[in-house]
Design a protein around this motif. Structure first.
Motif, PDB file in Angstrom:
ATOM      1  N   ILE A   1       2.545   7.430   1.227  1.00  8.49           N
ATOM      2  CA  ILE A   1       1.618   7.602   0.096  1.00  8.49           C
ATOM      3  C   ILE A   1       2.116   6.820  -1.109  1.00  8.49           C
ATOM      4  CG2 ILE A   1       0.742   9.293  -1.577  1.00  8.49           C
ATOM      5  CD1 ILE A   1       0.612  11.289   0.783  1.00  8.49           C
ATOM      6  N   GLY A   2       3.419   6.885  -1.373  1.00  7.47           N
ATOM      7  CA  GLY A   2       3.993   6.126  -2.490  1.00  7.47           C
ATOM      8  C   GLY A   2       3.831   4.629  -2.299  1.00  7.47           C
ATOM      9  N   ALA A   3       4.085   4.145  -1.075  1.00  4.43           N
ATOM     10  CA  ALA A   3       3.950   2.712  -0.801  1.00  4.43           C
ATOM     11  C   ALA A   3       2.496   2.263  -0.952  1.00  4.43           C
ATOM     12  CB  ALA A   3       4.469   2.395   0.599  1.00  4.43           C
ATOM     13  N   LEU A   4       1.560   3.066  -0.442  1.00  5.77           N
ATOM     14  CA  LEU A   4       0.143   2.708  -0.586  1.00  5.77           C
ATOM     15  C   LEU A   4      -0.290   2.730  -2.044  1.00  5.77           C
ATOM     16  CD1 LEU A   4      -1.411   4.572   2.455  1.00  5.77           C
ATOM     17  CD2 LEU A   4      -1.223   2.105   2.127  1.00  5.77           C
ATOM     18  N   THR A   5       0.181   3.699  -2.802  1.00  8.20           N
ATOM     19  CA  THR A   5      -0.153   3.776  -4.231  1.00  8.20           C
ATOM     20  C   THR A   5       0.410   2.579  -4.970  1.00  8.20           C
ATOM     21  OG1 THR A   5      -0.152   6.183  -4.098  1.00  8.20           O
ATOM     22  CG2 THR A   5       0.022   5.215  -6.292  1.00  8.20           C
ATOM     23  N   LEU A   6       1.667   2.259  -4.716  1.00 12.33           N
ATOM     24  CA  LEU A   6       2.293   1.110  -5.367  1.00 12.33           C
ATOM     25  C   LEU A   6       1.588  -0.192  -4.982  1.00 12.33           C
ATOM     26  CD1 LEU A   6       4.590   0.117  -7.187  1.00 12.33           C
ATOM     27  CD2 LEU A   6       5.999  -0.079  -5.114  1.00 12.33           C
ATOM     28  N   GLY A   7       1.250  -0.319  -3.694  1.00 16.24           N
ATOM     29  CA  GLY A   7       0.510  -1.505  -3.247  1.00 16.24           C
ATOM     30  C   GLY A   7      -0.838  -1.612  -3.927  1.00 16.24           C
ATOM     31  N   GLY A   8      -1.524  -0.490  -4.082  1.00 14.53           N
ATOM     32  CA  GLY A   8      -2.824  -0.489  -4.758  1.00 14.53           C
ATOM     33  C   GLY A   8      -2.703  -0.881  -6.215  1.00 14.53           C
ATOM     34  N   ILE A   9      -1.669  -0.367  -6.883  1.00 14.93           N
ATOM     35  CA  ILE A   9      -1.457  -0.714  -8.300  1.00 14.93           C
ATOM     36  C   ILE A   9      -1.155  -2.195  -8.445  1.00 14.93           C
ATOM     37  CG2 ILE A   9       0.106  -0.366 -10.255  1.00 14.93           C
ATOM     38  CD1 ILE A   9       0.272   2.589  -9.383  1.00 14.93           C
ATOM     39  N   ILE A  10      -0.292  -2.720  -7.578  1.00 12.21           N
ATOM     40  CA  ILE A  10       0.043  -4.152  -7.636  1.00 12.21           C
ATOM     41  C   ILE A  10      -1.203  -4.995  -7.356  1.00 12.21           C
ATOM     42  CG2 ILE A  10       1.338  -5.979  -6.458  1.00 12.21           C
ATOM     43  CD1 ILE A  10       3.638  -3.937  -6.173  1.00 12.21           C
ATOM     44  N   PHE A  11      -2.013  -4.599  -6.382  1.00  8.49           N
ATOM     45  CA  PHE A  11      -3.237  -5.333  -6.089  1.00  8.49           C
ATOM     46  C   PHE A  11      -4.174  -5.333  -7.289  1.00  8.49           C
ATOM     47  CE2 PHE A  11      -7.676  -5.192  -4.663  1.00  8.49           C
ATOM     48  CZ  PHE A  11      -7.758  -6.446  -4.065  1.00  8.49           C
ATOM     49  N   LEU A  12      -4.339  -4.192  -7.937  1.00 10.81           N
ATOM     50  CA  LEU A  12      -5.215  -4.119  -9.101  1.00 10.81           C
ATOM     51  C   LEU A  12      -4.687  -4.971 -10.256  1.00 10.81           C
ATOM     52  CD1 LEU A  12      -6.256  -0.360  -9.166  1.00 10.81           C
ATOM     53  CD2 LEU A  12      -7.691  -2.331  -8.661  1.00 10.81           C
ATOM     54  N   LEU A  13      -3.371  -4.964 -10.470  1.00  7.31           N
ATOM     55  CA  LEU A  13      -2.790  -5.791 -11.539  1.00  7.31           C
ATOM     56  C   LEU A  13      -2.992  -7.275 -11.256  1.00  7.31           C
ATOM     57  CD1 LEU A  13       0.521  -3.853 -12.289  1.00  7.31           C
ATOM     58  CD2 LEU A  13      -1.524  -4.005 -13.728  1.00  7.31           C
TER      59      LEU A  13
END
Length: 181
Positions: free
Chosen positions: A157-169
């Motif tokens: 969940i943490g990796a997916l959240t971090l990946g999503g944040i990086i993608f959005l940035l």
């Protein structure tokens, strides 16, 4: 004992599939119904054959008692007396036997115990009474396994959240770059 198992999300009364020895007309319907309505558990016997079990709880937070007993203690006929009823589990060749892993009456257990002594496929199995040590060991191992699964879920969940944040940035930076020219 059985209350301690249920409090720790360890399940008994699972349905273990078997290969029908003769023509059983409703076997395929029964098996397809189980696959639709129950969570399927997969295991392997000691000779590498695929074994299926079915659990009424879909959540992976529940652990099957029979598979833990198989892994920790091996083959045997395990039983536990509880107030006028008996829980019994038969594990033969690394496979929980269909029809075991249930709670039965005292009368049924006494008759079954005599028949198991005479049955050639179960004659070599030891009759083992479950003790608090067996139960405690299974509970400890299940708790450790559930903690590992929880950490793995949190990491995913943490990796997916971090990946999503990086993608959005990155998307926002690219969008800003193309809008400003």
């Amino acid at each position: 004992m059985l209350n301690r198992l249920s409090e720790n999300r360890i399940l008994i009364n699972l349905v273990w599939s078997y290969e029908p020895e003769s023509h059983e007309p409703w076997f395929i319907d029964w098996l397809s119904h189980l696959r639709r309505t129950h969570r399927q558990l997969n295991s392997a016997s000691s000779d590498g054959k695929h074994v299926e079990g079915f659990c009424s709880k879909y959540s992976t937070l529940y652990e099957p008692f029979a598979l833990w007993m198989k892994d920790l203690y091996g083959d045997g006929i395990y039983y536990y007396e509880q107030a006028e009823s008996y829980y019994f589990l038969i594990i033969s060749n690394g496979v929980p036997i269909s029809g075991s892993d249930v709670l039965v009456s005292r009368r049924f257990w006494m008759k079954l115990k005599e028949q198991l002594k005479e049955a050639p496929q179960y004659a070599g199995l030891s009759l083992i009474q479950l003790t608090e040590q067996h139960i405690t060991t299974v509970i400890e191992r299940c708790t450790e396994h559930q903690l590992r699964l929880k950490k793995r879920r949190q990491l995913m969940i943490g990796a997916l959240t971090l990946g999503g944040i990086i993608f959005l940035l990155v998307f926002m930076a690219l969008l800003k770059f193309f809008i400003r020219g």
